[in-house]
Every structure is written in C-alpha cells, then in structure tokens.
Write a protein that holds these residues in place. Structure first.
Motif, mmCIF file in Angstrom:
data_model
loop_
_atom_site.group_PDB
_atom_site.id
_atom_site.type_symbol
_atom_site.label_atom_id
_atom_site.label_comp_id
_atom_site.label_asym_id
_atom_site.label_seq_id
_atom_site.Cartn_x
_atom_site.Cartn_y
_atom_site.Cartn_z
ATOM 1 N N MET A 1 0.944 -1.146 -0.061
ATOM 2 C CA MET A 1 -0.068 -0.141 -0.016
ATOM 3 C C MET A 1 0.981 1.541 -0.083
ATOM 4 O O MET A 1 2.130 1.461 0.509
ATOM 5 C CB MET A 1 -0.874 -0.080 1.225
ATOM 6 C CG MET A 1 -1.892 -1.162 1.052
ATOM 7 S SD MET A 1 -3.115 -1.135 2.575
ATOM 8 C CE MET A 1 -4.214 -0.003 2.153
ATOM 9 N N THR A 2 0.277 2.354 -0.694
ATOM 10 C CA THR A 2 0.940 3.737 -0.494
ATOM 11 C C THR A 2 0.354 4.830 0.089
ATOM 12 O O THR A 2 -1.237 4.722 0.198
ATOM 13 C CB THR A 2 1.100 3.913 -2.251
ATOM 14 O OG1 THR A 2 -0.154 4.095 -2.750
ATOM 15 C CG2 THR A 2 1.985 2.686 -2.847
ATOM 16 N N GLN A 3 0.909 5.832 0.524
ATOM 17 C CA GLN A 3 0.405 7.060 1.055
ATOM 18 C C GLN A 3 0.124 7.871 0.006
ATOM 19 O O GLN A 3 -0.964 8.659 -0.048
ATOM 20 C CB GLN A 3 1.292 7.572 2.107
ATOM 21 C CG GLN A 3 1.548 6.819 3.482
ATOM 22 C CD GLN A 3 2.499 7.568 4.341
ATOM 23 O OE1 GLN A 3 3.218 8.395 3.911
ATOM 24 N NE2 GLN A 3 2.465 7.037 5.779
ATOM 25 N N ARG A 4 1.018 8.015 -1.030
ATOM 26 C CA ARG A 4 0.885 8.847 -2.118
ATOM 27 C C ARG A 4 -0.281 8.317 -3.339
ATOM 28 O O ARG A 4 -0.073 7.074 -3.556
ATOM 29 C CB ARG A 4 2.040 9.213 -2.723
ATOM 30 C CG ARG A 4 3.104 9.956 -2.144
ATOM 31 C CD ARG A 4 2.604 11.293 -1.568
ATOM 32 N NE ARG A 4 3.653 11.943 -0.724
ATOM 33 C CZ ARG A 4 3.893 13.334 -0.704
ATOM 34 N NH1 ARG A 4 3.008 14.122 -1.441
ATOM 35 N NH2 ARG A 4 4.577 13.871 0.310
ATOM 36 N N ASP A 5 -0.935 9.082 -3.874
ATOM 37 C CA ASP A 5 -2.014 8.375 -4.701
ATOM 38 C C ASP A 5 -2.524 7.244 -4.291
ATOM 39 O O ASP A 5 -2.844 6.248 -4.896
ATOM 40 C CB ASP A 5 -1.560 8.252 -6.129
ATOM 41 C CG ASP A 5 -2.558 8.096 -7.249
ATOM 42 O OD1 ASP A 5 -3.601 8.521 -6.884
ATOM 43 O OD2 ASP A 5 -2.155 8.068 -8.161
ATOM 44 N N PRO A 6 -3.341 7.461 -2.816
ATOM 45 C CA PRO A 6 -3.890 6.207 -2.191
ATOM 46 C C PRO A 6 -4.982 5.491 -2.972
ATOM 47 O O PRO A 6 -5.413 4.365 -2.618
ATOM 48 C CB PRO A 6 -4.238 6.721 -0.797
ATOM 49 C CG PRO A 6 -4.589 8.211 -1.032
ATOM 50 C CD PRO A 6 -3.308 8.610 -2.097
ATOM 51 N N TRP A 7 -5.534 6.418 -3.917
ATOM 52 C CA TRP A 7 -6.754 5.663 -4.682
ATOM 53 C C TRP A 7 -6.335 4.551 -5.196
ATOM 54 O O TRP A 7 -7.248 3.794 -5.607
ATOM 55 C CB TRP A 7 -7.261 6.992 -5.637
ATOM 56 C CG TRP A 7 -7.563 7.941 -5.108
ATOM 57 C CD1 TRP A 7 -6.622 9.164 -4.936
ATOM 58 C CD2 TRP A 7 -8.745 8.444 -4.280
ATOM 59 N NE1 TRP A 7 -7.664 10.004 -4.414
ATOM 60 C CE2 TRP A 7 -8.726 9.677 -3.716
ATOM 61 C CE3 TRP A 7 -9.870 7.632 -3.948
ATOM 62 C CZ2 TRP A 7 -9.741 10.213 -2.975
ATOM 63 C CZ3 TRP A 7 -11.074 8.316 -3.232
ATOM 64 C CH2 TRP A 7 -10.868 9.459 -2.851
ATOM 65 N N VAL A 8 -5.087 4.493 -5.787
ATOM 66 C CA VAL A 8 -4.480 3.048 -6.340
ATOM 67 C C VAL A 8 -4.693 2.127 -5.561
ATOM 68 O O VAL A 8 -4.773 0.868 -6.028
ATOM 69 C CB VAL A 8 -3.163 3.462 -6.844
ATOM 70 C CG1 VAL A 8 -2.591 2.209 -7.720
ATOM 71 C CG2 VAL A 8 -3.114 4.494 -7.865
#
Length: 664
Positions: A302-309
């Motif tokens: 999981m990512t913090q940046r562009d979390p919609w992905v």
C-alpha cells in the motif's frame, strides 16, 4: 450464448509448433531466455500446457462464500461501536478486534481495558451471529476471556461464539525482538488457553501460523509459507505436549497470509498452503482436517501517495484470495497508511468483497483455477520450494531457534533488499509513487483522534500457574468480572526468563519514494517553490516528446516539477530559459539522432550557465564516453537506479537526507 469462431490453424497448433516458432524468433537463443525469474528462486515460463486431468483442491466447502472480515481499531469506543454496526449492517460477516499492543495496530487500536469497555463496544451487536478475530498482542488469551465474559452478560453463552486466530506469540516475538518471558512459560499459557476454550466449547481456532509479519518485513512467498508452516508445527507440538487429543489438535490452529496485487501469485500462495498443510499432517501421522486460512490484503504493497490506487491493489488481492480458497478475507481500507480510515474507506473495503462475491459469484465454484497449467505447475513449484525452506528452518531447531539465532532475520532481510532494488530501479513499478506520480493530488480524508497517552495504573492480582485445564484463564475471567483490566492482568503475570532475537521491521515498498516526496514538500514550504528540473528538449516535438515525458515522470517520483519542456528556437534561447528557471538540475531530452548533432554543445552550455547537475534521457552509447568526459553526470534509462539519482538531486539543491539514508 455466443459462439466464437477461431481460425482452424489456431486451434490445430500444438505446443511444439509454438516452440518451433519461438526458437526462430529467438535467433539462436534457447527457450529458457523467455523465462521470468521471480522471488524465491522460482521462474515463470512463457507458456504452459493445460492440466485437464487435475482434480480441484479441497479449499472452502463447495459453494460457500468466504467470510468478510472488517478491522475495528478506533480508539474512541462509541465511534468504534458505530463503525462495527455499520460494517455488520453493510455486509461484513466478522470483526477483527485490534488492540494497540498488536504488531498490526499501525498506530491505532481499541481502547478496551475492562469489561464495561467491551460491553460498550459490542452494544447492539449479536455476538453469536458473527465471527470474531483477535489482534491483541501478547494478551490474546486474556482478551478472549474478556470477550467471553462480555458475551455472557449479553446473554450469549461461550459455545455460541466463533473466535479465530486468538494468539500468535511467534510473530509478535519476531516483530518486537524480545519477549519478557521464556517460551516455555508461553507454551504453558497456550495449553491453558486450549483447556479454557475446550471447557467452554468455544468454536474456532486458537493459535495462528501468521505469515503476514514476515511478508510485511520483506519475505517472499516461499519464506512466508515456510515460516507459517513452521509456526503451525510449533503450535501443534505445543498442544501435543499439553496432552491435547489428536482429534482436537489440528482444528485448534489456523493460518494467516498476505494477499498482494500479484493476482496469480496470491492464488498460488493460498493453494500451496493447502498442499503444505496436507503434507505436514501426513508426515506427522495426524488425522486430516482442512486448514482455516485467513488472508489480509498486503500492508507492504500500500501507498500513502495517490492512495486511490490502493483500491485497485486491494481489489486484485481480494479477488485472488477468494479464488485461491481463503476461508476469510480482510481488505485493508485504502487510506490506512495515512491514518484511521473514515466511513467511506471502510465501506469501499466491504463493498470490494461484496461485489466480488455477490455480483461476480466468485465463491460458487470450488477451486476455479484447477486445470490451468500456469496455476497447477506454479502451485507445485511454490509448495516444493516452501517445503524445502520449512525443512531448513526445522534443521535450525525449529522456528523459535531460527528466530533467536538470526537466521530468519538474515533470510527475510536479503529478500527485502532484492525486492527493494527492483522497486528502486523501476522493474517493480508502484503506480502513483515510483511510476506515473500525480504531483497535484488532493489530500484524502482520514480520521484524527486524540489518543490519551497516560496509561492506567495497574493493580496486581494473584494469578495461578497455567495448567492444561484452563485454570489460569478462568481466574483471569473472574478478575474481569470483579473489575480488573487488561493492564492489571499484564502487570500480574510473573516474568520468567527472557528471549531475544533480531527484530523484523515492517516497511512498505513505497516508503523510500514517499520519504523523498515528503522532503520535496518540506522544500516547497520553506523555499516557496517546489524543487525543479529543467528539461532541455532538443529538436522538433516529435523527436523529444517520448524521452521528455519519461524524464518528467522520472523526476516527479521524487517531487521535482519540470521547467523548460518546450520547443526552443536555438541553444541560446534554451540557455536564457534555464537562467530564469531557478533550476539547478537539467536533463537533456531528444532522440539519439538529435543527440549526435546537439547534445555536446547543449551540455557545455548548461554547465556554463550554472547547471550543477546535467543528465541525459536515454543511453546514446556512441556518445556517452565523450559526454561524460565533458561533465555529464548520469544517463537515465529503463532499469537505472531511480532512487540513487533522486538522492543526488536532493544533495544538489541542498536538502539533507541524513535521517532517511538507510530507508532510501
């Protein structure tokens, strides 16, 4: 029904026909050149033959859906209760109670200490109609007693409860690096836990072989499965030493695994776990009982940046977990890396599974991947590799000894370094972070909660020694009825010995890039402008667009915006534009043909007007030596070290990375 007419020559072609055609295209290379290496020493072939005679594996009971599990981790009990009711009304089958002491709390956790707290949390909940999972650190057994007593006061007897995954001291030990008790004592407590659960006829599993901790620390699938299996064997031995009957032994443990966005890899992982379990029971001469497998979408991916992905990642992971035969699945809300998820993020997590289950009917077929050549062969290969790794761990004396000696830490760290290098060089792209970053993304909403960091004072209680008949937990349960809290129980436990091991650090794959983006944001706030890179585009637009786009995305992964990136009438005009751009870094972008004519002059000009770092997009091999001699700092291309280049750029603009060097 629609009939699809395939050309007859397509249907008539055999695997040998394909191989002959491929060999002609390879021009002397062997077919092995088309194999793709994956973690754990395994390979993916370019083509597989269907296994039409393969029988489906025994996964979930046929046509039964998996259980939809939702985390409950909000520190405010009334708010947590509201979330639980929304989850259950919205289609969840079970709730995972996460306390702050859990290694999977991720900075949150329920503020449940006493019986009254849990009664408030479960207000309006029918405990006998749902499944519970416990993530409570070393106090899983005490938390189970607290749950049982709360349900009794709600009029629900223990035999009507279903509770899974009560405790896993091994992964907690691996994560923390220390346990203030010898494992001999913890084994006695596990036997006491079985006695208590058996006496009260509580449904579900007690100890879990948990691979998620190792996965999130960087373990590959071979290691995750091998370590989960070794944990299961350790717990089976623990119960056996407590004189647990073989009839109950295998039904008292379960497995927890991570589901990643590698769709086929996750399907294969779940199926391979079934094969490994069957083999373990066979060689142990234990009666067969299906293994309960719980899968949770990967925290590491999981990512913090562009979390919609993250929505896309968790959808693929949930799909694969369901197809692979998981008994229960927990989709982590897409904003979890940023903080406590709000109602929208939690609803998306639920609905992801509901749509897969109710609209796509994924649970209606038992082992739908059976017969696929890719799935069947890769399942066998993964199961064999994981069994071999499991045997290596057992040769070290078992998982506990392998943790204490540092063998597991060394293996997992090596696997993590390998995957981190794939991310750093773009071979494992992370959409929205290391590939196609969106520098203009809007913030997503998360819940902000003031957590009371003042701990309760503990009141010590007299606790008996653990016994196979559950005497210790019975006493703890009565203490809860009398007003004790979890903190009192923890303080009252005698500490006998200590165990240490090198701790495993849970790190998301995107963290190094996110640290750089944070540095870029800090630079923007202090300097008033974001860091810049000047794109020195040469020649007509048709010549420079592809590489300029590549370079723009390349530097944007570190938070650099581009200046320049337009058609320049002359080199002098380009130099004038660079002077007013306030950039200290420039990247030359065009085709190899234009580079032959202009790259050297542009490089010299950029250095003359003050560019502190000049790179070139692509690798014009006939010019590289000459350009390097004249001051070219780097050539950017597919497979180069993105993080290393970005670190150099931050140093050029005067941003210190001293605190982030190890992570990056």
């Amino acid at each position: 029904m629609q009939n699809i007419d395939f050309p007859s020559d397509f249907l008539d072609a055999s695997k040998s026909d394909w191989e002959a055609s491929a060999l002609r295209a390879l021009k002397g290379a062997t077919l092995d050149a088309l194999n793709t290496s994956v973690a754990g020493g395994l390979e993916i072939k370019p083509i597989y033959q269907g296994h039409m005679d393969s029988a489906p594996l025994q996964l979930r009971e046929a046509s039964r859906p998996w259980k939809i599990i939702q985390r409950s981790d909000h520190p405010d009990i009334p708010e947590a209760n509201t979330q639980i009711l929304e989850d259950l009304e919205g289609g969840a089958d079970g709730i995972e109670l996460v306390l702050p002491s859990s290694s999977r709390a991720f900075g949150a956790g329920l503020s449940v200490q006493r019986l009254n707290d849990l009664l408030k949390l479960l207000e309006g909940v029918e405990p006998d109609l749902i499944n519970f999972r416990l993530e409570c650190g070393y106090e899983g057994s005490a938390a189970l007693a607290l749950l049982v007593e709360a349900c009794k006061q709600k009029g629900v007897s223990p035999e009507r409860l279903t509770v899974d995954g009560v405790s896993d001291p091994l992964s907690l030990f691996a994560r923390a690096g220390r346990v203030n008790n010898c494992f001999t004592r913890l084994e006695l407590r596990a036997q006491d836990l079985f006695g208590y659960a058996h006496k009260n006829r509580i449904q579900g599993t007690l100890l879990r072989g948990d691979g998620r901790c190792y996965h999130d620390a960087g373990a590959n699938s071979v290691q995750e499965l091998g370590l989960a299996l070794s944990s299961l064997l350790y717990y089976l031995r623990t119960f056996e030493n407590g004189a647990v009957s073989p009839d109950y032994l295998t039904g008292s443990v379960s497995a927890s695994l991570s589901a990643s966005a590698d769709q086929f890899g996750t399907i294969i992982k779940a199926r391979a776990m079934r094969q490994l379990w069957a083999r373990l029971l066979d060689v142990s001469d234990l009666p067969f009982q299906p293994l309960k497998i719980h899968m949770e979408t990967s925290w590491r991916m999981m990512t913090q940046r562009d979390p919609w992905v993250n929505m896309l990642r968790t959808t693929v992971a949930a799909f694969a977990a369901g197809i692979g035969g998981a008994d229960s699945v927990n989709v982590l809300p897409f904003t979890l890396p940023l903080g406590l998820p709000n109602a929208f993020a939690r609803r998306i997590a639920r609905n992801t599974q509901l749509i897969l289950m109710e609209e796509s009917n994924l649970a209606q077929v038992s082992d739908p991947a059976a017969g696929s050549g890719l799935i069947e062969e890769r399942t066998e290969e993964l199961a064999k590799a994981a069994w071999d790794y499991f045997q290596q761990i057992e040769k070290e004396g078992g998982i506990l000894q392998a943790l204490c000696s540092g063998v597991i830490h060394k293996d997992v760290h090596a696997a993590r370094q390998h995957e981190d290098q794939l991310v750093a060089t773009g071979r494992h792209p992370i959409t929205g972070t290391s590939a196609f970053p969106n520098l203009g993304e809007a913030d997503v909403e998360v819940l902000h909660v003031e957590v009371d960091d003042i701990g309760e004072s503990a009141s010590r209680r007299d606790l008996p020694d653990p016994t196979p008949d559950g005497q210790l937990i019975e006493t703890i349960a009565q203490a809860f009825v009398d007003g004790a809290g979890l903190v009192d129980i923890q303080a009252s436990r005698p500490q006998v010995g200590v165990n240490d091991c090198p701790p495993l650090e849970l790190v998301r794959l995107a963290t190094p890039f996110e640290l750089l983006r944070d540095k870029a944001d800090d630079h923007t706030e202090t300097q008033g402008n974001p860091p810049k890179v000047f794109l020195a585009t040469l020649g007509p637009v048709t010549q420079h667009t592809a590489r300029a786009t590549f370079a723009s995305n390349f530097y944007a992964t570190g938070g650099f915006i581009n200046a320049g990136d337009k058609h320049f009438d002359s080199i002098d005009a380009m130099m004038a534009c660079f002077r007013i751009s306030e950039a200290k870094i420039a990247c030359i972008c065009s085709s190899d043909k234009v580079y032959e004519e202009q790259a050297l002059d542009v490089l010299k000009g950029l250095k003359a007007v003050g560019a502190l770092r000049v790179t070139i997009a692509g690798r014009p091999k006939d010019l590289l030596e000459e350009l390097t001699e004249n001051g070219l700092d780097a050539a950017l291309c597919q497979g180069c070290d993105i993080l290393a280049e970005l670190k150099n750029c931050f140093e050029v603009i005067g941003v210190s990375l001293a605190d982030e060097v190890e992570a990056i």
